[in-house]
Design an enzyme around this catalytic site. Structure first.
Site, PDB file in Angstrom:
ATOM      1  N   TYR A 570       0.660  -1.239   0.023  1.00  0.00           N
ATOM      2  CA  TYR A 570      -0.146  -0.043  -0.070  1.00  0.00           C
ATOM      3  C   TYR A 570       0.836   1.213   0.106  1.00  0.00           C
ATOM      4  O   TYR A 570       0.523   2.354   0.619  1.00  0.00           O
ATOM      5  CB  TYR A 570      -1.058   0.061   1.158  1.00  0.00           C
ATOM      6  CG  TYR A 570      -1.731  -1.274   1.465  1.00  0.00           C
ATOM      7  CD1 TYR A 570      -2.246  -1.975   0.565  1.00  0.00           C
ATOM      8  CD2 TYR A 570      -1.594  -1.913   2.743  1.00  0.00           C
ATOM      9  CE1 TYR A 570      -2.963  -3.028   0.959  1.00  0.00           C
ATOM     10  CE2 TYR A 570      -2.535  -3.065   2.824  1.00  0.00           C
ATOM     11  CZ  TYR A 570      -2.964  -3.726   2.038  1.00  0.00           C
ATOM     12  OH  TYR A 570      -3.700  -4.876   2.183  1.00  0.00           O
ATOM     13  N   HIS A 571       2.102   1.198  -0.709  1.00  0.00           N
ATOM     14  CA  HIS A 571       2.770   2.294  -0.640  1.00  0.00           C
ATOM     15  C   HIS A 571       3.096   3.178  -2.425  1.00  0.00           C
ATOM     16  O   HIS A 571       3.820   3.292  -2.769  1.00  0.00           O
ATOM     17  CB  HIS A 571       4.317   2.070  -0.368  1.00  0.00           C
ATOM     18  CG  HIS A 571       4.308   1.398   1.053  1.00  0.00           C
ATOM     19  ND1 HIS A 571       5.524   0.700   1.423  1.00  0.00           N
ATOM     20  CD2 HIS A 571       3.333   1.457   1.944  1.00  0.00           C
ATOM     21  CE1 HIS A 571       5.348   0.312   2.933  1.00  0.00           C
ATOM     22  NE2 HIS A 571       4.020   0.986   3.010  1.00  0.00           N
ATOM     23  N   MET A 572       1.725   3.184  -2.671  1.00  0.00           N
ATOM     24  CA  MET A 572       1.624   3.920  -4.200  1.00  0.00           C
ATOM     25  C   MET A 572       2.120   5.461  -3.990  1.00  0.00           C
ATOM     26  O   MET A 572       1.939   5.983  -3.323  1.00  0.00           O
ATOM     27  CB  MET A 572       0.159   3.987  -4.781  1.00  0.00           C
ATOM     28  CG  MET A 572      -0.461   2.523  -4.794  1.00  0.00           C
ATOM     29  SD  MET A 572      -1.037   2.181  -3.060  1.00  0.00           S
ATOM     30  CE  MET A 572      -1.392   0.207  -3.283  1.00  0.00           C
TER      31      MET A 572
END
Length: 652
Positions: A570-572
């Site tokens: 979840y590190h876009m």
């Protein structure tokens, strides 16, 4: 009706309203107990929503996530400036405060519920071969949904940003902004003394040589208040393998440590709690929730941003900005809004019938994310791990409500993180290429909600993991820190309510597969240490369905497995990259101003030119701090220059 019954009814209605789905006794009971903590429910502690907006503000900030929350806090420090924050979601709810229940928020109305397009390269074990991308649609953004890890990244990450042509973004430049936000609650870190501890017979000692941390900031950072017997054993295993126990936010990143979290008294310290709640009474701060911004208003002749258009209460409204519009909508919504407003690749915009304001081919490109392998589960013989079904216990609930600790403060069971270098990294350099996230839990112990949130297919889960559901175990998630695969985002249509098309392109660069394979091998070796064998540790070796034709544990098998159980962390980021004017793919300059458009900045994860070697929430908050400072210096300089000009004119 007594208090508890009334609270149960209220919470149940709350959960249904945000679309959590199947109700469980766990969140209902825990949410009832949070009513005993006045800070969570007292309206006096919540920011007020502005019903009637002004026609014009000095600054309009789009997006109240980790960066936007910081920006409005810092800009409203100037009592002369009026600031409007527009957020697409609503406020946090009671459940979001409890770390152990964060998976219940995914796929709720607090989540944008993005799903990238199906691609054969990864996520093959997910429904429709599509990964799930939770993104916070709530005041506080993804800091309301995340695992709360506070990790800054590596010195070389930021020095690299500077080397790309971004002066002022080297490590020595950004470190003060990390410290500015922080209220470090670990006394050893805060006072730069030696940390010495013996837990379960395991000794840990770290010497802090330089002031790397700070107290008194808005963002509370603390160690977990709960540790299983596995936690200290993980550190002992790391030492057994030759790694140091370090402050991974200090001078050396390579090594292992207990996790630090954005947590306050056992509850989540989201960006909204840290930065928005304290400024609720500032007179020139206005807030609008459930507000979908549809485009930035830009004068096509002067190319100056002068306001925004948005939908609120089913009505289209506009509001104007005297000074700047600031996009802090995140790595997906920011490029989407830029393109909807006529800033993007000329051919793509023309194809959709959007008038081109600024041909900026880098908008939506350079999409990067951290991914890991989700399939490493190690069974143990002792009932000491975090198993969701054991949380349905009155003692656990009372321990949380009264003492603010216990397993309900556990974030996915995360206890220890470690940074290691594979054979593909420079072994003499402190720039690891794999991060271990070690949890005293597993998808098999976390309950149906997490499996649903991750989007795993039932047939895959049942075949591989069904037989070990609810059995005590731990997991190691090896995460690649600097993936070379890059995706992109483009518009589906010019309708602002249509979700954009997202192409993650995971594992399309073979180097990423090679690094992750080595990370898996290192994780398995870690679990085989004597420190963990004493718990009866054994690797769950059920072969993956589509990999049975390959010899187990060969490179070919691991590549097959990685492409099935691909796990986003979840590190876009990086979709409106910062860079010099000479870089044709740069969207913003080092002061975060959008090239070719006056009065418009981007301050969020999308400006990263390259992903950092860590979880990204702390870096995004740092970007908010530094971006706010850039705005202040710019406008205060203009104000000072204007006064000098006026004085010179008057003296003539």
């Amino acid at each position: 009706m007594d208090f508890v019954t009334t609270a149960k009814v209220a919470i149940q209605a709350n959960m249904i309203a945000i679309g959590i789905g199947k109700l469980s006794i766990i969140p209902i009971l825990i949410s009832v107990l949070t009513y005993l903590n006045y800070d969570l429910v007292n309206p006096e502690n919540q920011p007020r929503v502005t019903k009637k907006l002004l026609k014009e503000y000095d600054f309009i900030v789009v997006g109240g996530g980790s960066a936007g929350s910081v920006v409005v806090n810092r800009l409203t420090e100037n009592p002369e400036w009026s600031v409007l924050l527009l957020e697409a979601g609503g406020k946090e709810i009671e459940i979001s405060e409890i770390p152990a229940l964060s998976s219940y928020l995914q796929k709720s109305k607090l989540d944008w519920k993005y799903r990238p397009q199906a691609q054969d390269s990864a996520c093959q074990a997910m429904e429709d071969n599509r990964c799930c991308w939770p993104r916070g649609k709530v005041l506080g953004g993804s800091s309301v949904l995340n695992a709360m890890l506070y990790v800054r990244g590596n010195r070389r990450d930021y020095d690299q940003w500077e080397s790309f042509g971004n002066p002022g973004w080297g490590y020595d430049d950004v470190l003060p902004y990390f410290k500015k936000s922080q209220d470090q609650r670990n006394p050893f870190l805060a006072q730069n003394t030696t940390y010495h501890n013996i837990t379960n017979g395991i000794e840990t000692s770290i010497q802090f040589h330089e002031k790397m941390h700070f107290t008194g900031g808005y963002l509370t950072v603390q160690d977990s208040t709960y540790t299983t017997p596995l936690g200290p054993a993980y550190l002992q295993a790391a030492q057994e393998m030759g790694y140091n126990i370090v402050d991974i936010n200090g001078e050396q990143q390579t090594g292992f440590t207990f996790c630090q979290y954005t947590m306050r008294k056992g509850t989540r310290c989201s960006a909204a709690k840290a930065f928005i709640r304290p400024i609720k009474n500032r007179k020139k701060f206005h807030l609008s929730l459930w507000t979908n911004v549809t485009r930035i208003l830009i004068n096509p002749r002067t190319k100056k941003a002068y306001g925004v258009e948005f939908i609120r209460n089913c009505r289209v409204e506009t509001v104007f900005a005297k000074k700047e519009v600031i996009l802090s909508a995140g790595a997906i919504n920011t490029p989407q809004l830029l393109m909807l407003s006529g800033i993007g690749a000329r051919d793509h915009l023309k194809e959709l019938g959007i008038p081109v304001i600024q041909d900026s081919p880098g908008v939506g490109q350079n999409l990067q994310d951290h991914i890991g392998f989700g399939g490493l589960i190690f069974l143990i013989d002792k009932e000491i791990s975090v198993v969701t079904k054991r949380l349905i216990d009155l003692n656990v609930i009372l321990r949380y409500a009264i003492n603010e600790d216990g397993p309900l403060t556990s974030s996915y069971g995360l206890e220890v993180i470690g940074f290691v270098s594979t054979k593909y990294a420079n072994q003499s350099d402190d720039w690891p290429d794999i991060e271990f996230m070690i949890t005293s839990s597993a998808i098999t112990t976390a309950g149906e909600q997490l499996i649903h949130a991750m989007g795993l297919r039932d047939d895959f889960y049942n075949e591989v993991y069904g037989e070990i559901t609810n059995k005590d175990s731990f997991s190691i998630f090896p995460m690649i820190l600097r993936p070379k695969s890059q995706g992109y985002i483009k518009l589906k249509s010019k309708n602002p309510l249509d979700y954009p098309l997202i192409y993650h392109n995971y594992l399309t660069n073979p180097d990423d597969v090679r690094v992750l394979r080595e990370g898996i091998k290192a994780a398995i070796a870690f679990a085989k240490t004597n420190s963990l064998k004493k718990f009866g540790t054994r690797f769950h070796t059920k072969p993956f369905p589509n990999c049975k034709h390959l010899p187990m544990f060969t490179d070919e098998y691991w590549e097959c497995a990685i492409r099935q159980f691909t796990m986003t962390i979840y590190h876009m980021c990086c979709t409106a990259k910062m860079g010099p004017r000479s870089d044709p793919m740069a969207v913003v300059d080092p002061s975060l101003k959008v090239y070719g458009v006056e009065g418009l900045r981007v301050i969020d994860a999308s400006i990263m030119p390259a992903i950092v070697s860590s979880n990204i929430n702390a870096p995004v908050i740092m970007i908010g701090e530094k971006g706010s400072d850039l705005i202040k210096k710019d406008w205060l300089y203009r104000q000072k220059r204007s006064r000098k000009t006026n004085a010179a004119f008057c003296n003539e």
